[in-house]
Scaffold this active site. Sequence first.
Site, PDB file in Angstrom:
ATOM      1  N   GLY A  13      21.975  63.960  53.220  1.00 26.84           N
ATOM      2  CA  GLY A  13      21.879  62.735  53.079  1.00 26.84           C
ATOM      3  C   GLY A  13      21.662  62.081  51.680  1.00 26.84           C
ATOM      4  N   ALA A  14      22.751  62.476  50.857  1.00 33.12           N
ATOM      5  CA  ALA A  14      22.538  62.512  49.569  1.00 33.12           C
ATOM      6  C   ALA A  14      23.321  60.753  49.036  1.00 33.12           C
ATOM      7  CB  ALA A  14      23.166  63.458  48.616  1.00 33.12           C
ATOM      8  N   GLY A  17      18.793  56.609  49.015  1.00 38.08           N
ATOM      9  CA  GLY A  17      17.416  56.657  48.904  1.00 38.08           C
ATOM     10  C   GLY A  17      16.899  57.949  48.355  1.00 38.08           C
ATOM     11  N   ILE A  18      16.208  58.799  49.145  1.00 37.57           N
ATOM     12  CA  ILE A  18      15.585  59.865  48.436  1.00 37.57           C
ATOM     13  C   ILE A  18      16.678  60.843  48.230  1.00 37.57           C
ATOM     14  CG2 ILE A  18      13.879  61.772  49.228  1.00 37.57           C
ATOM     15  CD1 ILE A  18      12.668  59.348  50.919  1.00 37.57           C
ATOM     16  N   GLY A  19      17.434  61.165  49.095  1.00 37.91           N
ATOM     17  CA  GLY A  19      18.333  62.322  48.790  1.00 37.91           C
ATOM     18  C   GLY A  19      19.337  62.046  47.817  1.00 37.91           C
ATOM     19  N   SER A 143       8.040  63.930  57.743  1.00 35.70           N
ATOM     20  CA  SER A 143       7.124  62.656  57.403  1.00 35.70           C
ATOM     21  C   SER A 143       5.754  62.750  58.042  1.00 35.70           C
ATOM     22  CB  SER A 143       7.910  61.579  58.214  1.00 35.70           C
ATOM     23  OG  SER A 143       7.208  60.335  58.285  1.00 35.70           O
ATOM     24  N   TYR A 168      11.384  59.903  66.958  1.00 38.23           N
ATOM     25  CA  TYR A 168      11.466  60.195  65.284  1.00 38.23           C
ATOM     26  C   TYR A 168      10.333  60.934  65.227  1.00 38.23           C
ATOM     27  CZ  TYR A 168      10.974  59.316  60.533  1.00 38.23           C
ATOM     28  OH  TYR A 168      10.971  59.643  59.087  1.00 38.23           O
TER      29      TYR A 168
HETATM   30  N1  NAP Z   1      11.754  56.004  53.665  1.00 39.81           N
HETATM   31  C1  NAP Z   1      10.677  56.481  54.005  1.00 39.81           C
HETATM   32  O1  NAP Z   1       9.390  55.776  54.056  1.00 39.81           O
HETATM   33  C2  NAP Z   1      10.223  57.785  54.695  1.00 39.81           C
HETATM   34  C3  NAP Z   1       9.262  58.287  55.002  1.00 39.81           C
HETATM   35  C4  NAP Z   1       8.921  59.590  55.390  1.00 39.81           C
HETATM   36  C5  NAP Z   1       9.894  60.257  55.827  1.00 39.81           C
HETATM   37  N2  NAP Z   1      11.147  59.768  55.173  1.00 39.81           N
HETATM   38  C6  NAP Z   1      12.304  60.977  55.387  1.00 39.81           C
HETATM   39  O2  NAP Z   1      13.110  60.886  54.174  1.00 39.81           O
HETATM   40  C7  NAP Z   1      14.422  61.460  54.555  1.00 39.81           C
HETATM   41  C8  NAP Z   1      15.349  60.464  53.784  1.00 39.81           C
HETATM   42  O3  NAP Z   1      15.101  59.320  54.127  1.00 39.81           O
HETATM   43  P1  NAP Z   1      15.300  57.951  53.088  1.00 39.81           P
HETATM   44  O4  NAP Z   1      14.087  57.124  53.124  1.00 39.81           O
HETATM   45  O5  NAP Z   1      16.122  58.341  51.859  1.00 39.81           O
HETATM   46  O6  NAP Z   1      16.552  57.024  54.197  1.00 39.81           O
HETATM   47  P2  NAP Z   1      17.877  56.342  53.901  1.00 39.81           P
HETATM   48  O7  NAP Z   1      18.158  55.741  52.700  1.00 39.81           O
HETATM   49  O8  NAP Z   1      18.366  55.823  54.936  1.00 39.81           O
HETATM   50  O9  NAP Z   1      19.067  57.850  53.663  1.00 39.81           O
HETATM   51  C9  NAP Z   1      19.185  58.620  54.948  1.00 39.81           C
HETATM   52  C10 NAP Z   1      20.458  59.411  54.416  1.00 39.81           C
HETATM   53  O10 NAP Z   1      20.752  60.219  55.750  1.00 39.81           O
HETATM   54  C11 NAP Z   1      22.023  60.188  55.780  1.00 39.81           C
HETATM   55  N3  NAP Z   1      22.357  60.555  57.113  1.00 39.81           N
HETATM   56  C12 NAP Z   1      21.740  59.911  58.393  1.00 39.81           C
HETATM   57  N4  NAP Z   1      22.131  60.307  59.448  1.00 39.81           N
HETATM   58  C13 NAP Z   1      23.014  61.442  59.005  1.00 39.81           C
HETATM   59  C14 NAP Z   1      24.040  62.333  59.957  1.00 39.81           C
HETATM   60  N5  NAP Z   1      24.148  62.204  61.066  1.00 39.81           N
HETATM   61  N6  NAP Z   1      24.847  63.047  59.123  1.00 39.81           N
HETATM   62  C15 NAP Z   1      24.736  63.066  57.653  1.00 39.81           C
HETATM   63  N7  NAP Z   1      23.939  62.190  57.093  1.00 39.81           N
HETATM   64  C16 NAP Z   1      23.288  61.521  57.872  1.00 39.81           C
HETATM   65  C17 NAP Z   1      22.464  58.965  55.548  1.00 39.81           C
HETATM   66  O11 NAP Z   1      23.761  58.808  55.296  1.00 39.81           O
HETATM   67  P3  NAP Z   1      24.503  57.292  55.201  1.00 39.81           P
HETATM   68  O12 NAP Z   1      24.463  56.788  54.002  1.00 39.81           O
HETATM   69  O13 NAP Z   1      25.925  57.659  55.747  1.00 39.81           O
HETATM   70  O14 NAP Z   1      23.642  56.326  56.273  1.00 39.81           O
HETATM   71  C18 NAP Z   1      21.845  58.755  54.071  1.00 39.81           C
HETATM   72  O15 NAP Z   1      22.388  59.331  52.860  1.00 39.81           O
HETATM   73  C19 NAP Z   1      14.534  61.218  56.061  1.00 39.81           C
HETATM   74  O16 NAP Z   1      14.461  62.599  56.681  1.00 39.81           O
HETATM   75  C20 NAP Z   1      13.414  60.488  56.338  1.00 39.81           C
HETATM   76  O17 NAP Z   1      13.042  60.881  57.561  1.00 39.81           O
HETATM   77  C21 NAP Z   1      11.453  58.518  54.783  1.00 39.81           C
END
Ligand code: NAP
Length: 289
Positions: A13-14, A17-19, A143, A168
């Site tokens: 997930g790089a 966002g966070i990744g 989370s 989720y």
């Molecule tokens: N944002 C928050 O407030 C928050 C809070 C608590 C926990 N988290 C956790 O933090 C982590 C990162 O989230 P984020 O906030 O950075 O969200 P994000 O910006 O939506 O990034 C998610 C990343 O995961 C990738 N991804 C999603 N489904 C996938 C799949 N089936 N196969 C491969 N890659 C996949 C996405 O790829 P694409 O670019 O192709 O979509 C994207 O690179 C998640 O595990 C989330 O549950 C986030």
Amino acid sequence: MTDLQNQIALVTGATSGIGEVTARTLAQRGAHVILLARNAAKAETTRAAIQAAAGHTQVDVLLADLADLDQVRRVAAEFNARYPRLDILVNNAGLLPSKERKVTPQGNETGLATNYLGPFLLTALLFDKLRESSAARIVNVSSAGYRLANPDLNDLQQERDYSQMFMYSNTKLYNIMFTQELARRLRAHGIQNVTTNALHPGAVASSFAGDSGSLLGVAMRLARPFMISSEEGAATSIFLAADPSVAQISGGYYVKQKPQAVKHSFNTLENARKLWQRTEQLTGTSFLG
Ligand SMILES: NC(=O)c1ccc[n+]([C@@H]2O[C@H](COP(=O)([O-])OP(=O)(O)OC[C@H]3O[C@@H](n4cnc5c(N)ncnc54)[C@H](OP(=O)(O)O)[C@@H]3O)[C@@H](O)[C@H]2O)c1
């Protein structure tokens, strides 16, 4: 700072966002970073940006949709053929499942497969390469939403009663239970060169839930001005992946770089064992039995 030179890191997930921040920072600190992504175009753009920011070219892409367990098997085989070992694995990719229940080619519910089954299988299949490292770290992005989890071991796939939010939250509790059970199994097997920890990144203004068409997606868009940046959100992932102070810590759950107790009635030793066994069945893998 190039303290991670000679380290090989894989971040899922790089592309966002966070990744993305996690991968970029590890690369800037000298690591050879592999981006596991499902979207080839986004992955190439991210790779170019990270290479430019890091000032070196050791940034690779491996393509797989984590929800599709056949793709996870294929990509793990690619990694295992290309790299001598794995020092840092950041299981970061995750999504809010869709409003209507959807299944993957293997018939798994998509959120369960993306957030939990795929990362479990990936970790199991890369485990021999983690063992090749002198000190490997597995970081699982969970989370605080785990608190709302309402799991049913007899209906992990929510075939009877599907709820986007519960699915989720359940997967995020499973991420923590996987981390804790993995740490227990590593200890039981006398494996000292691999640690694992989980974390909550905070409420981060990323792309998360943006296209989910859900109330949470709308709420997250409205709350964006009050949320932390992806840079701040990535801090605990980077801390657990690289900070010397946590080199020996395993099985922890961290928030703002501090350990925190996990409070959920489902999180018992017996349920963790049952969940592990059920996950082995669903992923067709046997891991640290
Ligand atoms: N944002 C928050 O407030 C928050 C809070 C608590 C926990 N988290 C956790 O933090 C982590 C990162 O989230 P984020 O906030 O950075 O969200 P994000 O910006 O939506 O990034 C998610 C990343 O995961 C990738 N991804 C999603 N489904 C996938 C799949 N089936 N196969 C491969 N890659 C996949 C996405 O790829 P694409 O670019 O192709 O979509 C994207 O690179 C998640 O595990 C989330 O549950 C986030």
